[in-house]
Design a protein around this motif. Structure first.
Motif: not given
Length: 179
Positions: A5-12, A70-83, A176-179
């Motif tokens: 995973n990166t800060l903005s996308r999920f890895g393969l 998930q412990q090894y490579t945390p999920a990306p941060a939530p998208l900006a603009g989410l409540r 899209k981040r999970m597709l």
């Protein structure tokens, strides 16, 4: 495509685990629903039970891998603009789904093993019973397994609905981040 995973996308690997577990969960719920109407004399009675148990143990193993990953490579941060409530709801939904991914197979294991039977994993090997024969535990495990499975179906529908809402209404990259 990156494995991690990166800060903005999920890895393969995260995507593959997500979709494989999702398919397994939906398939297991369908198979469980199908099995309850079979009689002992139905030709699919034993086979469907065997596959349900084996696939359930596989789903548990993959859930443990997913939690470790998930412990090894945390999920990306939530998208900006989410409540705030959307971020909190998403986090809570994921924790509850992880709990279901652990609790449902454990209760399934208890159903078999509290009757004194090991669980055969695709006839490769047997997972031994770790509890004594206990009819009360078996009845409790059956009830909990049943209700958690249907609750999970409801949660999965909510999870998918939220993803579709973000994609179709909000038009953001949540799905899209999970597709």
């Amino acid at each position: 495509m990156l494995l991690r995973n990166t800060l903005s996308r999920f890895g393969l690997f995260s995507k593959l685990l997500h979709w494989l577990i999702a398919i397994l969960i939906l398939g297991l719920i369908w198979l469980g629903w199908y099995m309850v109407d079979l009689t002992y004399y139905d030709k699919w009675y034993n086979d469907s039970l065997h596959y349900h148990k084996s696939l359930g143990i596989l789903a548990l193993a993959l859930a443990l891998v997913k939690i470790g990953w998930q412990q090894y490579t945390p999920a990306p941060a939530p998208l900006a603009g989410l409540r705030h409530w959307e971020k909190t709801g998403a986090k809570l939904m994921h924790y509850v789904l992880w709990g279901m991914m652990l609790l449902i197979p454990v209760t399934g294991y208890l159903i078999s093993t509290s009757a004194g039977k090991p669980v055969q994993l695709f006839n490769w090997f047997a997972i031994p019973a770790l509890v004594d024969v206990d009819e009360e535990l078996r009845e409790l495990a059956i009830m909990v397994h049943y209700y958690l499975a249907y609750a999970t179906l409801f949660l999965v529908a909510g999870h998918a609905g939220a993803a579709l809402k973000h994609h179709l209404i909000n038009r953001d990259d949540t799905l899209k981040r999970m597709l």
